[in-house]
Enzyme design. Structure first.
Site, PDB file in Angstrom:
ATOM      1  N   MET A  26       0.842  -1.193   0.000  1.00 19.19           N
ATOM      2  CA  MET A  26       0.000   0.000   0.000  1.00 19.19           C
ATOM      3  C   MET A  26       0.886   1.254   0.000  1.00 19.19           C
ATOM      4  O   MET A  26       0.427   2.353   0.332  1.00 19.19           O
ATOM      5  CB  MET A  26      -0.936  -0.010   1.203  1.00 19.19           C
ATOM      6  CG  MET A  26      -1.900  -1.201   1.125  1.00 19.19           C
ATOM      7  SD  MET A  26      -3.413  -0.974   2.032  1.00 19.19           S
ATOM      8  CE  MET A  26      -2.780  -0.857   3.688  1.00 19.19           C
ATOM      9  N   GLY A  32      11.191  -2.766   5.265  1.00 21.02           N
ATOM     10  CA  GLY A  32      10.475  -4.056   5.269  1.00 21.02           C
ATOM     11  C   GLY A  32       9.999  -4.404   3.867  1.00 21.02           C
ATOM     12  O   GLY A  32      10.236  -5.517   3.368  1.00 21.02           O
ATOM     13  N   HIS A  33       9.349  -3.444   3.214  1.00 19.82           N
ATOM     14  CA  HIS A  33       8.905  -3.668   1.832  1.00 19.82           C
ATOM     15  C   HIS A  33      10.110  -3.968   0.932  1.00 19.82           C
ATOM     16  O   HIS A  33      10.060  -4.871   0.091  1.00 19.82           O
ATOM     17  CB  HIS A  33       8.201  -2.424   1.278  1.00 19.82           C
ATOM     18  CG  HIS A  33       6.965  -2.010   2.030  1.00 19.82           C
ATOM     19  ND1 HIS A  33       6.853  -0.789   2.639  1.00 19.82           N
ATOM     20  CD2 HIS A  33       5.794  -2.662   2.253  1.00 19.82           C
ATOM     21  CE1 HIS A  33       5.656  -0.682   3.202  1.00 19.82           C
ATOM     22  NE2 HIS A  33       4.998  -1.808   2.998  1.00 19.82           N
ATOM     23  N   GLY A 143       4.850 -10.473   3.574  1.00 16.96           N
ATOM     24  CA  GLY A 143       5.623 -10.445   4.809  1.00 16.96           C
ATOM     25  C   GLY A 143       4.971 -11.246   5.931  1.00 16.96           C
ATOM     26  O   GLY A 143       3.755 -11.266   6.058  1.00 16.96           O
ATOM     27  N   LYS A 145       5.125 -10.260   8.772  1.00 20.49           N
ATOM     28  CA  LYS A 145       4.599  -9.197   9.644  1.00 20.49           C
ATOM     29  C   LYS A 145       3.078  -9.280   9.727  1.00 20.49           C
ATOM     30  O   LYS A 145       2.485  -8.990  10.762  1.00 20.49           O
ATOM     31  CB  LYS A 145       5.063  -7.852   9.096  1.00 20.49           C
ATOM     32  CG  LYS A 145       4.304  -6.631   9.561  1.00 20.49           C
ATOM     33  CD  LYS A 145       4.692  -6.272  10.977  1.00 20.49           C
ATOM     34  CE  LYS A 145       4.234  -4.901  11.394  1.00 20.49           C
ATOM     35  NZ  LYS A 145       2.834  -4.600  11.130  1.00 20.49           N
ATOM     36  N   GLN A 149      -2.649 -12.735   7.372  1.00 15.48           N
ATOM     37  CA  GLN A 149      -2.853 -12.427   5.952  1.00 15.48           C
ATOM     38  C   GLN A 149      -2.105 -13.427   5.071  1.00 15.48           C
ATOM     39  O   GLN A 149      -2.647 -13.949   4.093  1.00 15.48           O
ATOM     40  CB  GLN A 149      -2.352 -11.002   5.668  1.00 15.48           C
ATOM     41  CG  GLN A 149      -2.215 -10.652   4.202  1.00 15.48           C
ATOM     42  CD  GLN A 149      -1.850  -9.192   4.007  1.00 15.48           C
ATOM     43  OE1 GLN A 149      -2.702  -8.324   4.106  1.00 15.48           O
ATOM     44  NE2 GLN A 149      -0.588  -8.905   3.722  1.00 15.48           N
ATOM     45  N   LEU A 180       8.948  -2.470  11.521  1.00 15.50           N
ATOM     46  CA  LEU A 180       8.676  -1.342  10.624  1.00 15.50           C
ATOM     47  C   LEU A 180       7.242  -1.450  10.128  1.00 15.50           C
ATOM     48  O   LEU A 180       6.770  -2.539   9.808  1.00 15.50           O
ATOM     49  CB  LEU A 180       9.641  -1.358   9.434  1.00 15.50           C
ATOM     50  CG  LEU A 180      11.123  -1.237   9.748  1.00 15.50           C
ATOM     51  CD1 LEU A 180      11.912  -1.061   8.447  1.00 15.50           C
ATOM     52  CD2 LEU A 180      11.411  -0.073  10.682  1.00 15.50           C
ATOM     53  N   SER A 181       6.571  -0.327  10.090  1.00 17.09           N
ATOM     54  CA  SER A 181       5.188  -0.296   9.621  1.00 17.09           C
ATOM     55  C   SER A 181       4.863   1.122   9.170  1.00 17.09           C
ATOM     56  O   SER A 181       5.338   2.098   9.767  1.00 17.09           O
ATOM     57  CB  SER A 181       4.241  -0.694  10.757  1.00 17.09           C
ATOM     58  OG  SER A 181       2.929  -0.293  10.438  1.00 17.09           O
ATOM     59  N   ARG A 183       2.285   2.593   9.639  1.00 15.36           N
ATOM     60  CA  ARG A 183       1.508   3.272  10.685  1.00 15.36           C
ATOM     61  C   ARG A 183       2.391   3.872  11.779  1.00 15.36           C
ATOM     62  O   ARG A 183       1.909   4.676  12.572  1.00 15.36           O
ATOM     63  CB  ARG A 183       0.472   2.317  11.285  1.00 15.36           C
ATOM     64  CG  ARG A 183      -0.668   2.042  10.306  1.00 15.36           C
ATOM     65  CD  ARG A 183      -1.806   1.301  10.958  1.00 15.36           C
ATOM     66  NE  ARG A 183      -2.967   1.213  10.079  1.00 15.36           N
ATOM     67  CZ  ARG A 183      -3.136   0.293   9.144  1.00 15.36           C
ATOM     68  NH1 ARG A 183      -2.223  -0.627   8.946  1.00 15.36           N
ATOM     69  NH2 ARG A 183      -4.219   0.294   8.384  1.00 15.36           N
TER      70      ARG A 183
HETATM   71  P1  AMP Z   1       1.545  -3.001   3.481  1.00 15.75           P
HETATM   72  O1  AMP Z   1       2.072  -1.965   2.534  1.00 15.75           O
HETATM   73  O2  AMP Z   1       1.604  -2.606   4.903  1.00 15.75           O
HETATM   74  O3  AMP Z   1       0.226  -3.545   3.033  1.00 15.75           O
HETATM   75  O4  AMP Z   1       2.540  -4.227   3.377  1.00 15.75           O
HETATM   76  C1  AMP Z   1       2.913  -4.776   2.145  1.00 15.75           C
HETATM   77  C2  AMP Z   1       3.709  -6.024   2.397  1.00 15.75           C
HETATM   78  O5  AMP Z   1       4.864  -5.711   3.169  1.00 15.75           O
HETATM   79  C3  AMP Z   1       2.926  -7.081   3.185  1.00 15.75           C
HETATM   80  O6  AMP Z   1       3.206  -8.358   2.635  1.00 15.75           O
HETATM   81  C4  AMP Z   1       3.482  -6.935   4.572  1.00 15.75           C
HETATM   82  O7  AMP Z   1       3.406  -8.120   5.334  1.00 15.75           O
HETATM   83  C5  AMP Z   1       4.930  -6.574   4.293  1.00 15.75           C
HETATM   84  N1  AMP Z   1       5.547  -5.876   5.418  1.00 15.75           N
HETATM   85  C6  AMP Z   1       5.023  -4.862   6.160  1.00 15.75           C
HETATM   86  N2  AMP Z   1       5.876  -4.507   7.150  1.00 15.75           N
HETATM   87  C7  AMP Z   1       6.953  -5.307   7.045  1.00 15.75           C
HETATM   88  C8  AMP Z   1       8.172  -5.440   7.780  1.00 15.75           C
HETATM   89  N3  AMP Z   1       8.457  -4.673   8.832  1.00 15.75           N
HETATM   90  N4  AMP Z   1       9.061  -6.390   7.393  1.00 15.75           N
HETATM   91  C9  AMP Z   1       8.806  -7.187   6.324  1.00 15.75           C
HETATM   92  N5  AMP Z   1       7.674  -7.110   5.582  1.00 15.75           N
HETATM   93  C10 AMP Z   1       6.751  -6.191   5.937  1.00 15.75           C
END
Ligand code: AMP
Length: 277
Positions: A26, A32-33, A143, A145, A149, A180-181, A183
């Site tokens: 997103m 992380g991404h 991930g 994380k 999901q 890492l997030s 949010r």
């Molecule tokens: P998001 O943009 O938050 O929807 O996450 C996109 C992808 O990145 C999802 O597969 C998440 O699980 C993964 N993700 C989010 N945070 C992390 C992190 N800290 N380390 C590794 N992967 C992550």
């Protein structure tokens, strides 16, 4: 790096490409991404990172509205790690008409996150199906994380016979242990200091399980109590089997500790895998 906003262009660019990898995100790209993109680069020839903030998976408009959108910086970071294609459609491209068909995920999607975010996984599964139909990847990386999901997407791909290998990436953390997030940007400086406690409480459970403790409910309770004492609103901290996210039985050895809790207005989730001796 190709930056593509429409599906037709995406399909024509990918036509004839071998072994396509997909990393759905997103946006608000962080390390992380990027670790998932690097993993996808090792496992495929052309990596498509998708950036789309999916309204369907948010329960509150306010959460959707305040989700950080940082496309220019995202593109810069993705280019630096050698990502090949960014697919960043707008809402009209993704939902040219209002979505009336949905994936209805099974029981595993109704607990944990599903209990606190009704229909969240319905939205996730529906967008992932759409993205997979647009990208036609051979592999896709998600991930750990978002552990629940990941389990749900694996089931989706298996039950709908999609020829896509789902690969999981480890969670990237700050030195404090905080995952890492996107949010995390909403945390105040005080909350940022407190935030690593979520993972810390899981570490305590991890150590206890490693030393042979199997009083799972007591461990869950202690973790929730300690977070609440430090000002968290705790949705859950639980120990489940890695396979199926079920309550552990006597013979289980592979667990995952899953937690979700809020500091102020910011809800964080995290998890930690652990095997008992
Ligand atoms: P998001 O943009 O938050 O929807 O996450 C996109 C992808 O990145 C999802 O597969 C998440 O699980 C993964 N993700 C989010 N945070 C992390 C992190 N800290 N380390 C590794 N992967 C992550």
């Amino acid at each position: 790096m190709e930056i593509i906003k429409d599906v037709k262009q995406l399909r024509s660019y990918l036509a004839g490409k071998t072994r396509i990898g997909c990393v759905p995100t997103m946006g608000n790209i962080h390390a992380g991404h990027l670790s998932l993109v690097k993993l996808a680069l090792r496992k495929s020839d052309t990596v498509v990172t998708t950036i789309f903030v999916n309204r369907l998976q948010f329960n509150q408009n306010s959460d959707f509205d305040r989700y950080p959108r940082t496309l220019n910086n995202d593109l810069k970071l993705l280019k630096e790690v050698g990502n090949n294609v960014v697919f960043c459609p707008d809402e009209r491209e993704m939902y040219p008409e209002s979505q009336k068909y949905f994936i209805d995920p099974p029981k595993i999607a109704k607990k944990l996150e599903g209990r606190f975010r009704p229909d969240h996984f319905r939205g996730v599964c529906t967008i992932v199906l759409k993205l997979f139909n647009m990208v036609s990847p051979d592999v896709a990386v998600f991930g750990k994380k978002d552990y629940q999901q990941l389990a749900i997407i694996k089931g989706l791909v298996r039950q709908f016979s999609m020829p896509i290998e789902i690969i999981s990436g480890e969670t990237i953390r700050e030195r404090t242990g905080l995952a890492l997030s996107s949010r995390n940007v909403h945390l105040s400086s005080q909350e940022k200091i407190e935030a690593p406690r979520l993972q810390g409480s899981m570490r305590l459970i991890y150590d206890a399980i490693k030393s042979g403790d199997r009083n799972f409910v007591a461990m869950e309770y202690a973790a929730g109590e300690s977070l609440a004492r430090h000002g968290w609103i705790v949705d859950y901290v639980v120990i489940r089997t890695q396979d199926g996210l079920l309550r552990p039985s006597n013979k289980d050895k592979k667990f995952v500790i899953l937690g979700a809790a809020s500091l102020g207005k910011t809800r964080l989730i995290d998890d930690l895998e652990v095997e008992s001796p």
